[in-house]
Design a protein around this motif. Structure first.
Motif, mmCIF file in Angstrom:
data_model
loop_
_atom_site.group_PDB
_atom_site.id
_atom_site.type_symbol
_atom_site.label_atom_id
_atom_site.label_comp_id
_atom_site.label_asym_id
_atom_site.label_seq_id
_atom_site.Cartn_x
_atom_site.Cartn_y
_atom_site.Cartn_z
ATOM 1 N N GLY A 157 0.806 -1.209 0.000
ATOM 2 C CA GLY A 157 0.000 0.000 0.000
ATOM 3 C C GLY A 157 0.841 1.260 0.000
ATOM 4 N N LEU A 158 0.130 2.391 -0.074
ATOM 5 C CA LEU A 158 0.756 3.712 -0.029
ATOM 6 C C LEU A 158 0.127 4.476 1.137
ATOM 7 C CD1 LEU A 158 2.335 6.168 -1.457
ATOM 8 C CD2 LEU A 158 0.149 6.645 -2.561
ATOM 9 N N MET A 159 0.976 5.124 1.936
ATOM 10 C CA MET A 159 0.457 5.982 3.007
ATOM 11 C C MET A 159 0.605 7.422 2.560
ATOM 12 S SD MET A 159 2.199 4.220 6.370
ATOM 13 C CE MET A 159 1.027 4.788 7.603
ATOM 14 N N LEU A 160 -0.492 8.167 2.642
ATOM 15 C CA LEU A 160 -0.441 9.533 2.130
ATOM 16 C C LEU A 160 -1.205 10.474 3.057
ATOM 17 C CD1 LEU A 160 0.793 10.617 -0.527
ATOM 18 C CD2 LEU A 160 -1.510 10.637 -1.465
ATOM 19 N N THR A 161 -0.653 11.663 3.224
ATOM 20 C CA THR A 161 -1.350 12.727 3.934
ATOM 21 C C THR A 161 -1.794 13.705 2.856
ATOM 22 O OG1 THR A 161 0.311 12.438 5.652
ATOM 23 C CG2 THR A 161 -1.100 14.338 5.860
ATOM 24 N N ASN A 162 -3.073 14.084 2.853
ATOM 25 C CA ASN A 162 -3.561 14.949 1.787
ATOM 26 C C ASN A 162 -4.649 15.866 2.316
ATOM 27 O OD1 ASN A 162 -3.657 15.914 -0.834
ATOM 28 N ND2 ASN A 162 -5.295 14.522 -1.421
ATOM 29 N N PRO A 163 -4.439 17.180 2.395
ATOM 30 C CA PRO A 163 -3.223 17.863 2.013
ATOM 31 C C PRO A 163 -2.013 17.329 2.788
ATOM 32 C CG PRO A 163 -4.642 19.284 3.328
ATOM 33 C CD PRO A 163 -5.446 18.096 2.949
ATOM 34 N N ASN A 164 -0.867 17.389 2.093
ATOM 35 C CA ASN A 164 0.342 16.809 2.678
ATOM 36 C C ASN A 164 0.970 17.746 3.711
ATOM 37 O OD1 ASN A 164 1.727 18.757 1.227
ATOM 38 N ND2 ASN A 164 2.453 17.342 -0.341
ATOM 39 N N THR A 165 2.139 17.373 4.182
ATOM 40 C CA THR A 165 2.744 18.157 5.271
ATOM 41 C C THR A 165 3.241 19.520 4.788
ATOM 42 O OG1 THR A 165 4.875 17.125 4.914
ATOM 43 C CG2 THR A 165 3.442 16.088 6.524
ATOM 44 N N LEU A 166 3.233 19.745 3.468
ATOM 45 C CA LEU A 166 3.533 21.083 2.952
ATOM 46 C C LEU A 166 2.259 21.920 2.914
ATOM 47 C CD1 LEU A 166 5.789 19.885 0.001
ATOM 48 C CD2 LEU A 166 6.589 21.212 1.961
ATOM 49 N N GLY A 167 1.141 21.300 3.292
ATOM 50 C CA GLY A 167 -0.144 22.000 3.243
ATOM 51 C C GLY A 167 -0.750 22.011 1.849
ATOM 52 N N LEU A 168 -0.227 21.170 0.963
ATOM 53 C CA LEU A 168 -0.661 21.185 -0.436
ATOM 54 C C LEU A 168 -1.526 19.976 -0.759
ATOM 55 C CD1 LEU A 168 2.818 22.096 -1.963
ATOM 56 C CD2 LEU A 168 0.947 23.665 -1.358
ATOM 57 N N PHE A 169 -2.624 20.236 -1.451
ATOM 58 C CA PHE A 169 -3.476 19.140 -1.891
ATOM 59 C C PHE A 169 -2.818 18.516 -3.117
ATOM 60 C CE2 PHE A 169 -7.005 16.922 -3.768
ATOM 61 C CZ PHE A 169 -7.768 16.526 -2.685
ATOM 62 N N ASP A 170 -2.708 17.197 -3.115
ATOM 63 C CA ASP A 170 -2.041 16.542 -4.242
ATOM 64 C C ASP A 170 -2.959 16.524 -5.451
ATOM 65 O OD1 ASP A 170 -0.596 14.796 -5.992
ATOM 66 O OD2 ASP A 170 0.574 14.228 -4.219
ATOM 67 N N GLU A 171 -2.582 17.298 -6.472
ATOM 68 C CA GLU A 171 -3.455 17.442 -7.633
ATOM 69 C C GLU A 171 -3.584 16.146 -8.427
ATOM 70 O OE1 GLU A 171 -1.896 21.944 -8.622
ATOM 71 O OE2 GLU A 171 -0.552 20.210 -8.559
ATOM 72 N N ASN A 172 -2.608 15.268 -8.255
ATOM 73 C CA ASN A 172 -2.634 14.013 -9.018
ATOM 74 C C ASN A 172 -3.245 12.862 -8.245
ATOM 75 O OD1 ASN A 172 -1.191 15.260 -11.146
ATOM 76 N ND2 ASN A 172 0.696 15.004 -9.953
#
Lengths: 447, 486, 126
Positions: free
Chosen positions: B214-229
């Motif tokens: 699997g993949l673990m993801l924070t979204n928005p990530n720790t840069l505060g950015l929503f992953d557009e992809n």
């Protein structure tokens, strides 16, 4: 909304200063089809008064143990809590702080944790303690993993008379790291660990033996021979102890334990349906760098003033990431603070007295049940504040009848595969009158 | 300005015989202790607990509290920690005896109110995540991660794919992600970020394979950015047979706006102590419930609360992974989070996220003239600046800036994280701060930028007005003093 | 300078070869990058190590660094002084701050290691 201070005027001014006209623009990076077009399906907002009415209604649907007299234990106990505990932990400076990353403005939390660590080290007779873990069960699982790392072995011995939920928690933590668990049976007569079976194991392949003291049945284990056995083979002695019992019982340090854990609910924390509590965790100087969790240490500032900091942080996940000793990155700070205030208020004598009263009151109930009811006390080993009573009856049915009389009876052990048994707990909070009445009721409930 | 000595340890003011609490007299007939507990089982050495009066205890902890910063004291823009206001009415609710004085093994019929609350909270969280079923047992975010990974593992094993032993984690991830994967005995594979701050999709393609769990993801990530992809990422991971884990540390940005489940995430944890305002208490207790998709629900830890007719019951899911903690979770924390959700309703929660995002963008917009902004695009609830200009031009490091903020009565942002940004300063204002507080913060950050230029030495030795100065951490770690020894 | 005659790795370890014994430590550059060293997790005498494998850990307040074996062999001696005085790594990286002595395994080649000049050029590039 109640907690959002942004007025319409603020909102317009802020958006205008960024040169945008609508908040939607700030969400333009979220793909269109992912943006919710419908409202969340949640009940509508309540005012403070409406909320409290609703919460009182929900709370009122539970039988609470300020009104019903409890003889139930099994890991969570109805002990007296000094009034000052709730007042002091409610101070906003403690309640609304995060982990003390910025030591210069977190000395309050840091010093209280240092005091907590000292108290846990004193109670357990160990060199050092961490700032606390989630609860006793997870602390034990982490202790077993630490023993595996320290001994470079992967067999952990758990006693059958360990709390059944703690066993399950250990199983999930250990089995997912390929650690083998061996279970040690208890003696049917005494209810304590069967030392003969223990001696049949090869101590040279064991990472540790775990002993719960008092064990799940409330009985006191004879730990010296176990300590000797495991240490001769180079493994570790891990003890899971009840903190209140340490007011009287020989400390793990005196038994030569290497790692000590336990659940701190009974130190000034309300029962709260089983959580939050705290898991305490102590060890020797030799093993301290292998200990998981937060640790506070003493140091000085540039002018030589004493101060406290989070220390030995390189063991932790934010630095070592996948090589950390554990993934834990918090502690139960407020519960540990409650424990610290509790222990401070009771002091040396008061703490011993709590343990003493538990032993005396539990012994009184035990004797009365044996003498005045048709039920029998199951095991022969000495007990602390809990003991098992056995009888060929439906204990859940008996408890239902007791509830009608304002009593929460002992813990029926049918849920743990012992259908005829019930575990009674008696704390210092119980009175002679309550105990006498319980015995009277039980006496009238023979099969 | 500073006291020469701080608050003494309670042990240092102890006086033999003094007590701060009186127990009721023992009212049962006393038996000699040796008859109950043979002397070889009694302790020889007494624990050295302090001996102090009740007032001394009260003063001691009150004095300690005054050395501490909290949300109640002042602004606390600690990134990824969501230091919002902790409503006091929620404390009142949790303290009701019907919640605080109940035993976990009471018969189910005597705790119907508690079970209903848990059942409803689980369904609210499932609705917020766009997923199916919840467990409230995990005690913290990291504990939720571990629980989620154990479920991931059990799921793959049940499908005869126990060989999947790799978990992919972005280089911007919280440290707990790789540490949790290690605890679950997974191999951690790191995927780099692209120039927009999201997951590098091309790199991800190369890392995915038959061993991907699997993949673990924070979204928005720790840069505060929503992953557009995110949609592409979800599809790629699912196509490779992996599951998607959502680290909900940053969920304050998206309530009622987007749901992880709709994006394709299979497992989501929420930090009730962040998004749902339960107090952090100086490091805990928190709560990290997880919500999963329908196919993963049979693997949830037990017990879970179910409803049969109008009764609430505790049950074991069919393929349950077991127990991750004693009892049912940090119940009183659950009560507070439930109260928070009921206070807000659907519109209120959406407004929380909108205001949190407006506040963060407002700060970012005004601070980027003063400090380097590595990713100049709309942020969500937080954003990351870099102190590299101040370092290059004046030799002032992010640590110095953080420490100087303390002098102005402001808690420092999260610093030196994420690791991908040089001299990182991660700022999360939350929705509960006023525009005036934000403006004050901007002006303080401007003052500090000026000070960095005019008087770097003063910043190196900051803070100056806090109860203690910068503490010697090397000394603390070399010869650890972890307790008072008298 | 004391690093004359030493050999270096890209992971910033140094090696002083004396007969079939290699003394190993970390470079001045490495200790400077780490900052105040607070703890060294030393290997045990008798441990077998493979070239490139982590055999010790050096910790500073805020960072941890695995130390990789520059050569394969057997650990024959460790610097126990570091247990109480880890700061020796900062103060004297090439002398008092040595970490371990490795007895070289049969046929070990030292060709991949850098000379002092090569290492200096290497860190300039980095």
């Amino acid at each position: 909304m109640r907690y959002i201070p942004m007025t319409e005027q603020d909102r317009q001014a802020m958006l205008a200063s960024m040169g945008i006209s609508s908040v939607d623009e700030l969400f333009s990076d979220i793909p269109e089809h992912l943006r919710m077009s419908e409202k969340l399906n949640l009940p509508p907002a309540l005012s403070e008064a409406e909320l409290m009415r609703h919460m009182r209604e929900l709370a009122g649907a539970n039988v609470n143990l300020t009104e019903t007299v409890s003889f139930m234990g099994g890991g969570v106990y109805d002990h007296l809590i000094p009034s000052i505990v709730k007042h002091l932990i409610s101070r906003g400076e403690f309640l609304t702080a995060y982990t003390p990353y910025q030591a210069e403005i977190s000395q309050g939390v840091l010093q209280s944790i240092f005091e907590y660590q000292t108290m846990i080290a004193e109670l357990t007779g160990m060199d050092a303690a961490n700032a606390s873990m989630y609860d006793g069960a997870t602390a034990l699982a982490e202790a077993a993993l630490m023993a595996c790392n320290a001994s470079r072995r992967d067999v952990v011995v758990l006693p059958e008379n360990l709390h059944p939920e703690w066993k399950e928690v250990c199983e999930i933590y250990l089995s997912n790291q390929d650690v083998q668990i061996k279970y040690l049976p208890y003696d049917e007569e005494t209810g304590t660990i069967n030392h003969t079976v223990l001696r049949e194991l090869n101590p040279k392949e064991l990472a540790c033996v775990v002993v719960q003291q008092p064990n799940f049945f409330g009985l006191i284990e004879d730990v010296d021979p176990i300590s000797e056995f495991i240490h001769e083979g180079g493994g570790l002695l891990v003890m899971a102890v009840d903190p209140i019992s340490l007011g009287l019982l020989k400390s793990p340090g005196e038994y030569g334990a290497d790692i000590v854990v336990g659940d701190g609910q009974s130190l000034g924390n309300p029962m709260s349906f089983g959580g939050p509590s705290l898991g305490f965790f102590a060890t020797t100087d030799k093993l301290v760098r292998r200990m998981p969790g937060r640790i506070v240490g003493e140091t000085v500032d540039g002018d030589g003033r004493r101060g406290f900091v989070l220390t030995l942080q390189t063991r932790e996940q934010h630095i070592r990431r996948e090589k950390a000793t554990s993934n834990i990155c918090s502690n139960q700070a407020l519960n540990a603070l409650a424990a610290t205030i509790y222990l401070s208020a009771l002091g040396k004598e008061g703490f011993r007295e709590v343990a003493y009263q538990c032993v005396q009151k539990a012994a009184y109930l035990k004797k009365k049940i044996a003498e005045e009811t048709p039920f029998k006390v199951k095991f022969s080993a000495p007990s602390f504040r809990e003991f098992i009573v056995t009888g060929d009856v439906d204990w859940e049915e008996i408890n239902r009848k007791l509830l009608d009389e304002g009593f929460l009876g002992g813990l029926p052990l049918n849920r743990f595969g012992l259908p005829n048994d019930v575990l009674f707990a008696v704390t210092e909070a119980r009175t002679k009158a309550e105990i006498d009445r319980l015995v009277e009721l039980l006496g009238g409930m023979s099969r | 300005m500073r006291n020469k000595t701080g608050v003494p340890l309670l042990f240092e003011v102890s006086s033999p015989g003094r007590r701060g609490y009186r127990l009721p007299d023992l009212d049962v007939p006393e038996v000699p202790l040796e008859e109950l507990i043979p002397s070889q089982f009694q302790r020889q050495q007494e624990p050295k607990l302090p001996e102090v009066s009740e007032l001394e205890v009260v003063r001691h902890f009150t004095q300690l509290s005054r050395l501490n910063h909290g949300v109640d004291v002042g602004f606390y823009p600690l990134g990824s920690c969501t230091m919002k206001y902790n409503p006091r009415v929620n404390e009142d609710a949790a303290a009701l005896p019907g919640f605080s004085a109940i035993h976990p093994y009471q018969p189910e019929e005597t705790v119907q109110g508690a079970l209903k609350l848990m059942y409803d909270l689980g369904s609210y969280l499932a609705e917020l995540a766009g997923l199916h079923a919840a467990t409230l047992q995990p005690a913290a975010g990291a504990h939720g991660e571990l629980t989620g990974l154990w479920i991931m593992k059990a799921y793959h094993e049940a499908n005869g794919e126990g060989h999947r032993n790799e978990v992919i984690v972005p280089d911007t991830a919280h440290g707990t992600n790789p540490a949790s994967a290690m605890m679950a005995d997974y191999k951690v594979v790191e995927v780099p970020s692209d120039e927009r701050g999201g997951v590098d999709v091309e790199a991800l393609k190369k890392l995915l394979g038959p061993n991907t769990a699997g993949l673990m993801l924070t979204n928005p990530n720790t840069l505060g950015l929503f992953d557009e992809n995110i949609c592409t990422i979800a599809e790629l991971v699912h196509d490779a047979g992996g599951l998607l884990y959502y680290d909900g540390a940053n969920a304050n940005a998206i309530m009622g706006i987007a749901r992880p489940g709709d994006t394709g995430f299979d497992i989501v944890h929420f930090n009730l102590h962040k998004t749902f305002s339960t107090p952090h208490g100086g490091g805990g207790p928190g709560a990290g419930p997880i919500v999963v998709s329908e196919k993963l629900a049979p693997f949830l830890p037990w017990p879970v609360v179910d409803k049969e007719g109008d009764k609430y019951v505790l049950k074991k899911p069919e393929k349950s992974i077991g127990r991750v903690k004693s009892f049912y979770g940090n119940f009183s924390v659950l009560v507070k989070a439930y109260a928070y959700i009921r206070s807000h309703g659907p519109d209120g929660l959406r407004q929380v996220s909108e205001a949190a995002v407006i506040n963060a963008n407002y700060l970012m917009h005004h601070l980027k003239e003063l400090y380097h902004l590595p990713y100049d695009r709309y942020c969500k609830h937080e954003f990351v600046l870099s102190g590299k200009l101040q370092k290059q031009n004046h030799g002032v490091r992010t640590l110095d800036i953080a420490k100087r903020l303390l002098d102005y009565g402001i808690h420092a942002p999260t610093v030196y994280f994420p690791l991908t940004v040089d001299e990182a300063i991660m700022i999360e204002p939350t929705e509960t701060e006023t525009k005036e507080t934000l403006d004050e913060f901007i002006s303080v950050m401007r003052k500090i930028a000026d000070e960095a230029e005019a008087d770097p030495e003063m910043l190196h030795s900051a803070p100056h007005v806090t109860p203690v100065g910068r503490l010697d951490e090397a000394r603390a770690a070399r010869q650890p003093i972890l307790r008072w020894r008298g | 300078m004391s690093e004359k005659g030493l050999l270096f790795t890209k992971d910033h370890e140094w090696v002083r070869v004396q007969g079939n014994i290699a003394v190993v430590g970390i470079t001045d550059y490495a200790q400077d990058e780490l900052g105040d060293v607070v703890f060294v997790d030393l290997p045990s005498e008798g441990d077998q190590v493979q070239e490139g494998e982590g055999f010790a850990v050096v910790e500073s307040v805020k960072a941890v660094s695995d130390i990789y074996a520059p050569v394969s062999g057997t650990i024959v001696k460790v610097n126990t002084e570091l247990e109480d005085s880890p700061e020796l790594i900062n103060e004297s990286p090439y002398e008092k701050g040595w970490i371990a002595e490795i007895e070289l395994a049969e046929g070990v080649q030292l060709d991949d290691l850098m000379t002092a000049e090569e290492y200096e050029a290497f860190i300039k590039e980095a």
